[in-house]
Design an enzyme around this catalytic site. Structure first.
Site, PDB file in Angstrom:
ATOM      1  N   SER A   5      40.703 -12.986   0.184  1.00  0.00           N
ATOM      2  CA  SER A   5      40.601 -14.434   0.043  1.00  0.00           C
ATOM      3  C   SER A   5      39.421 -14.842  -0.835  1.00  0.00           C
ATOM      4  CB  SER A   5      40.463 -15.078   1.423  1.00  0.00           C
ATOM      5  OG  SER A   5      39.281 -14.616   2.060  1.00  0.00           O
ATOM      6  N   CYS A   6      38.543 -13.912  -1.181  1.00  0.00           N
ATOM      7  CA  CYS A   6      37.364 -14.212  -2.008  1.00  0.00           C
ATOM      8  C   CYS A   6      37.599 -13.769  -3.435  1.00  0.00           C
ATOM      9  CB  CYS A   6      36.133 -13.503  -1.451  1.00  0.00           C
ATOM     10  SG  CYS A   6      35.711 -14.010   0.217  1.00  0.00           S
ATOM     11  N   VAL A   7      37.446 -14.702  -4.353  1.00  0.00           N
ATOM     12  CA  VAL A   7      37.667 -14.410  -5.765  1.00  0.00           C
ATOM     13  C   VAL A   7      36.440 -13.771  -6.375  1.00  0.00           C
ATOM     14  CG1 VAL A   7      38.301 -15.390  -7.993  1.00  0.00           C
ATOM     15  CG2 VAL A   7      39.228 -16.345  -5.904  1.00  0.00           C
TER      16      VAL A   7
END
Length: 104
Positions: free
Chosen positions: A102-104
Site C-alpha cells: 500500500s506504500c508507494v
C-alpha cells in the site's frame, strides 16, 4: 541487492534498504536499521514492531495504517510521532519486513 553488516549481523537488503531475508532479523539489527532512519528505539517503538511481527505472522502482509489503529490500538498520530514521514514504511523496514504494497 546488497549484503551489509548491521550491528555485527550480516543481512541482505534490497535497493530501498528493506531486508530480503527476515530470518536474518534480530533486535540488534532493528536498532541498526532504526539508527539509519534517524530513530532511537523506545518501548513505544517496540510495541509497534512487535505488533507488525505478530500480525505478519498471522496475515502474511505488513498491516496498514487502519489495521495498526483498529487492531493494534496504535493511533495514527502516535505512529507519525514514532516513525516520521511514512510510519508504516519505516516501521516495516525496521521490523525486517518488505515494503508494504500500500506504500508507494
Amino acid at each position: 541487492m546488497s549484503i551489509t553488516s548491521i550491528n555485527g549481523d550480516v543481512v541482505s537488503l534490497n535497493e530501498e534498504g528493506y531486508m530480503t531475508n527476515h530470518s536474518q532479523w534480530s533486535r540488534e539489527v532493528a536498532v541498526g536499521l532504526a539508527e539509519k532512519e534517524g530513530i532511537t528505539l523506545t518501548e513505544a517503538h517496540w510495541k509497534v514492531l512487535d505488533f507488525i511481527d505478530k500480525d505478519f505472522g498471522e496475515k502474511g502482509v505488513v498491516p496498514g495504517m487502519r489495521r495498526m489503529n483498529k487492531v493494534g490500538g496504535i493511533p495514527t498520530k502516535e505512529l507519525y510521532a514514532l516513525f516520521p514521514n511514512g510510519p508504516i514504511k519505516k516501521a516495516a523496514k525496521i521490523a525486517g519486513y518488505p515494503k508494504p504494497a500500500s506504500c508507494v
